[in-house]
Design a protein around this motif. Structure first.
Motif, PDB file in Angstrom:
ATOM      1  N   GLU A 102      52.147  40.757  58.153  1.00 36.22           N
ATOM      2  CA  GLU A 102      52.732  42.010  58.613  1.00 36.22           C
ATOM      3  C   GLU A 102      53.896  42.427  57.733  1.00 36.22           C
ATOM      4  N   THR A 103      54.462  41.464  57.008  1.00 33.57           N
ATOM      5  CA  THR A 103      55.552  41.769  56.085  1.00 33.57           C
ATOM      6  C   THR A 103      55.229  41.168  54.734  1.00 33.57           C
ATOM      7  N   GLY A 104      55.854  41.710  53.705  1.00 32.44           N
ATOM      8  CA  GLY A 104      55.587  41.242  52.355  1.00 32.44           C
ATOM      9  C   GLY A 104      55.965  39.803  52.113  1.00 32.44           C
ATOM     10  N   ARG A 105      56.873  39.230  52.935  1.00 29.92           N
ATOM     11  CA  ARG A 105      57.345  37.885  52.658  1.00 29.92           C
ATOM     12  C   ARG A 105      56.601  36.818  53.458  1.00 29.92           C
ATOM     13  N   ASP A 106      55.752  37.222  54.381  1.00 34.38           N
ATOM     14  CA  ASP A 106      55.059  36.275  55.246  1.00 34.38           C
ATOM     15  C   ASP A 106      53.760  35.841  54.577  1.00 34.38           C
ATOM     16  N   ARG A 107      53.836  34.795  53.724  1.00 37.95           N
ATOM     17  CA  ARG A 107      52.652  34.407  52.962  1.00 37.95           C
ATOM     18  C   ARG A 107      52.478  32.891  52.954  1.00 37.95           C
ATOM     19  N   ASP A 108      51.965  32.351  54.029  1.00 41.15           N
ATOM     20  CA  ASP A 108      51.610  30.941  54.088  1.00 41.15           C
ATOM     21  C   ASP A 108      50.099  30.867  53.896  1.00 41.15           C
ATOM     22  N   PHE A 109      49.660  30.788  52.639  1.00 39.14           N
ATOM     23  CA  PHE A 109      48.255  30.987  52.300  1.00 39.14           C
ATOM     24  C   PHE A 109      47.342  29.886  52.832  1.00 39.14           C
ATOM     25  N   GLU A 110      46.127  30.296  53.187  1.00 40.30           N
ATOM     26  CA  GLU A 110      45.081  29.377  53.633  1.00 40.30           C
ATOM     27  C   GLU A 110      43.932  29.417  52.630  1.00 40.30           C
ATOM     28  N   LEU A 111      43.498  28.235  52.179  1.00 40.86           N
ATOM     29  CA  LEU A 111      42.412  28.149  51.205  1.00 40.86           C
ATOM     30  C   LEU A 111      41.096  28.579  51.848  1.00 40.86           C
ATOM     31  N   LYS A 112      40.398  29.521  51.196  1.00 43.25           N
ATOM     32  CA  LYS A 112      39.110  29.997  51.679  1.00 43.25           C
ATOM     33  C   LYS A 112      37.938  29.351  50.950  1.00 43.25           C
ATOM     34  N   GLY A 113      38.201  28.788  49.777  1.00 42.63           N
ATOM     35  CA  GLY A 113      37.142  28.104  49.055  1.00 42.63           C
ATOM     36  C   GLY A 113      37.186  28.386  47.570  1.00 42.63           C
ATOM     37  N   ASP A 114      36.382  27.629  46.821  1.00 43.27           N
ATOM     38  CA  ASP A 114      36.259  27.878  45.390  1.00 43.27           C
ATOM     39  C   ASP A 114      34.949  28.607  45.128  1.00 43.27           C
ATOM     40  N   GLY A 115      34.924  29.350  44.024  1.00 40.72           N
ATOM     41  CA  GLY A 115      33.736  30.134  43.719  1.00 40.72           C
ATOM     42  C   GLY A 115      33.892  30.878  42.411  1.00 40.72           C
ATOM     43  N   ILE A 116      33.287  32.057  42.335  1.00 45.99           N
ATOM     44  CA  ILE A 116      33.299  32.865  41.118  1.00 45.99           C
ATOM     45  C   ILE A 116      33.904  34.234  41.419  1.00 45.99           C
ATOM     46  N   ALA A 117      34.914  34.602  40.624  1.00 42.19           N
ATOM     47  CA  ALA A 117      35.502  35.939  40.700  1.00 42.19           C
ATOM     48  C   ALA A 117      34.847  36.800  39.627  1.00 42.19           C
ATOM     49  N   LEU A 148      34.163  40.713  37.824  1.00 46.92           N
ATOM     50  CA  LEU A 148      34.579  42.096  37.610  1.00 46.92           C
ATOM     51  C   LEU A 148      33.324  42.944  37.464  1.00 46.92           C
ATOM     52  N   THR A 149      33.152  43.917  38.340  1.00 39.62           N
ATOM     53  CA  THR A 149      31.960  44.766  38.325  1.00 39.62           C
ATOM     54  C   THR A 149      32.179  45.990  37.432  1.00 39.62           C
ATOM     55  N   PRO A 150      31.110  46.708  37.069  1.00 44.08           N
ATOM     56  CA  PRO A 150      31.257  47.889  36.207  1.00 44.08           C
ATOM     57  C   PRO A 150      32.141  48.986  36.791  1.00 44.08           C
ATOM     58  N   ASP A 151      32.257  49.050  38.123  1.00 40.16           N
ATOM     59  CA  ASP A 151      33.139  50.053  38.730  1.00 40.16           C
ATOM     60  C   ASP A 151      34.527  49.474  39.010  1.00 40.16           C
ATOM     61  N   PHE A 152      34.861  48.383  38.322  1.00 41.42           N
ATOM     62  CA  PHE A 152      36.179  47.752  38.378  1.00 41.42           C
ATOM     63  C   PHE A 152      36.566  47.334  39.794  1.00 41.42           C
ATOM     64  N   ARG A 153      35.642  46.614  40.402  1.00 47.94           N
ATOM     65  CA  ARG A 153      35.911  45.942  41.661  1.00 47.94           C
ATOM     66  C   ARG A 153      35.993  44.444  41.379  1.00 47.94           C
ATOM     67  N   MET A 154      36.804  43.763  42.149  1.00 48.89           N
ATOM     68  CA  MET A 154      36.852  42.307  42.076  1.00 48.89           C
ATOM     69  C   MET A 154      36.031  41.759  43.234  1.00 48.89           C
ATOM     70  N   VAL A 155      35.020  40.962  42.903  1.00 50.91           N
ATOM     71  CA  VAL A 155      34.140  40.377  43.913  1.00 50.91           C
ATOM     72  C   VAL A 155      34.242  38.862  43.817  1.00 50.91           C
ATOM     73  N   PHE A 156      34.476  38.216  44.949  1.00 50.49           N
ATOM     74  CA  PHE A 156      34.555  36.755  44.963  1.00 50.49           C
ATOM     75  C   PHE A 156      33.440  36.202  45.841  1.00 50.49           C
ATOM     76  N   VAL A 157      32.626  35.327  45.248  1.00 52.60           N
ATOM     77  CA  VAL A 157      31.518  34.685  45.958  1.00 52.60           C
ATOM     78  C   VAL A 157      31.814  33.194  46.074  1.00 52.60           C
ATOM     79  N   ARG A 158      31.835  32.693  47.300  1.00 50.53           N
ATOM     80  CA  ARG A 158      32.126  31.275  47.523  1.00 50.53           C
ATOM     81  C   ARG A 158      30.944  30.419  47.094  1.00 50.53           C
ATOM     82  N   SER A 159      31.236  29.322  46.417  1.00 52.39           N
ATOM     83  CA  SER A 159      30.182  28.494  45.825  1.00 52.39           C
ATOM     84  C   SER A 159      29.333  27.778  46.867  1.00 52.39           C
ATOM     85  N   LYS A 160      29.947  27.248  47.909  1.00 55.64           N
ATOM     86  CA  LYS A 160      29.217  26.355  48.809  1.00 55.64           C
ATOM     87  C   LYS A 160      28.140  27.059  49.627  1.00 55.64           C
TER      88      LYS A 160
END
Length: 417
Positions: free
Chosen positions: A326-341, A343-355
């Motif tokens: 809710e605020t810019g400083r509240d960032r206790d990150f949770e790992l979602k997984g490893d995978g592949i990031a 870059l698409t032709p329309d300049f989107r970032m897509v992340f696909v989880r490996s497992k």
């Protein structure tokens, strides 16, 4: 009230302790030399201390050169780790979220001014990657105009090469701090914010790798080239993305076999040309020329890939982290997984989880808010009520930040496609 006074007393004790015990090793290792006018206002009178930001430990080195405690504005990344949070609490560091407005920071800063403290600020907002001062924002000129307090500038020379942004370790070099007053008296502060900004730029702008007195120093560290690929993602011989690797004093391309030795003062020596050489291949003797070519060619080469009908412009292994916020400083990150990031032709970032092959993230780069790089390999930004982190090991996280900046420039010019 008593508790606050005691906490600042402890701050002063700790600051002098650090100055006595940490100052000499820093001065010895980096051969620090201070020049210019270092006469600060007496205790109880506030002032701004402005500097270009090129080195991990430059706040400590600069503070060691003056005789009053400095209260630095520090990225909130360092407040999320117990040891650094404790140390920054002792020295009364002021947390600031990168690249987005932060009202909490402003309130703390104004209270510090009322207390008559020296406020240390790096107007660039982040460490630069190439030893050249970054464009300055409008916040500091606006504050100087409003508060009308003295402002001292310190331009660092040699600090970048002593510890480049892309390197994990420092090297023994020679650092010069050039102190000078921006405004010594309140009456000297112009009413025009643009004029204040121009004077700050005049004092702080510096390109270290084009300073002949600095680059004549030869670095003997056996690992001066390691992690150069965090900044250089294009091979100039085969024109491929993310094929460069570093090892000790060498940089080489895993695709075409090109190999260079890095001297450490910003110059390369070609040991082996790539085979085959691509049309338009280049060779660079200076790091600064390579980075400029690297940046200038990135968007056109991605556009060429798009014209060729490629579904993926770039893909890199990564780890994804996120957290509702809710605020810019509240960032206790949770790992979602490893995978592949990707870059698409329309300049989107897509992340696909490996497992499980699940798409966990799919967002246009233009919709990322407050993007920035922390610890060199973490790309962080905000989405709608979420904070995200993508960790790239061995390849450039800065590449993604660079793309967001280039797309913002195109958007402001009205030629974003």
């Amino acid at each position: 009230m008593l508790g606050e006074k005691l906490s600042f007393l402890w701050r002063d004790i700790f600051w002098w302790w650090a100055k006595i015990f940490l100052g000499p090793p820093l001065r010895f290792f980096f051969h620090i030399q201070s020049e210019g006018k270092r006469r600060f206002p007496p205790r109880g009178q506030p002032a701004f201390l402005l500097a270009n930001h090129t080195n991990t430990v430059d706040p400590f080195m600069i503070a060691d050169s003056i005789n009053r405690p400095v209260r630095y504005v520090v990225t909130d990344e360092y407040f999320r780790y117990k040891i650094s949070r404790t140390l920054l609490g002792w020295v009364k560091g002021i947390p600031k979220t990168k690249n987005i407005p932060d009202s909490v920071t402003m309130r703390i800063l104004l209270r510090a001014v009322k207390r008559g403290e020296i406020i240390g600020v790096f107007p660039e907002g982040k460490r630069n990657w190439d030893g050249q001062t970054l464009p300055l924002g409008d916040t500091i000129p606006r504050l100087i105009k409003k508060l009308k307090i003295p402002a001292i500038c310190v331009r660092q020379r040699g600090s970048y090469l002593a510890w480049p942004r892309w390197s994990n370790w420092p090297r023994r070099g020679r650092i010069i701090f050039d102190f000078s007053y921006l405004f010594e008296n309140p009456d000297e502060v112009p009413e025009d914010e643009g004029e204040i900004k121009r004077r700050i730029e005049e004092k702080l702008f510096y390109s270290e790798l084009e300073d002949p007195e600095v680059i004549k120093h030869i670095f003997t560290s056996p690992t001066v080239a390691e992690h150069l690929e965090l900044r250089l993602w294009l091979c100039p011989h085969c024109l491929r993305f993310f094929t460069l690797k570093s090892e000790k004093r060498n940089l080489f391309c895993t695709a075409c076999g090109a190999r260079w030795s890095f001297v450490g003062n910003g110059t390369f020596q070609l040991n082996k040309a790539g085979e085959p050489l691509a049309v338009g291949a280049r060779n660079f003797k200076r790091y600064i020329d390579w980075t400029r070519w690297n940046d200038a060619q990135t968007m056109p080469m991605l556009a060429d890939r798009k014209k060729q009908g490629k579904d993926t412009l770039v893909s890199l292994p990564a780890m994804m982290w996120s957290v509702p916020t809710e605020t810019g400083r509240d960032r206790d990150f949770e790992l979602k997984g490893d995978g592949i990031a990707t870059l698409t032709p329309d300049f989107r970032m897509v992340f696909v989880r490996s497992k499980d092959g699940k798409v966990l993230f799919d967002t246009p780069l233009t919709e990322m808010k407050g993007p920035g790089i922390t610890w060199n390999h973490k790309f962080e930004f905000f989405g709608e009520d979420m904070a995200y982190r993508f960790t790239f090991f061995g390849q450039s996280a800065y590449f993604w930040h660079f793309l967001t900046q280039e797309l913002d420039k195109s958007k402001s010019k009205g030629d974003l496609r």
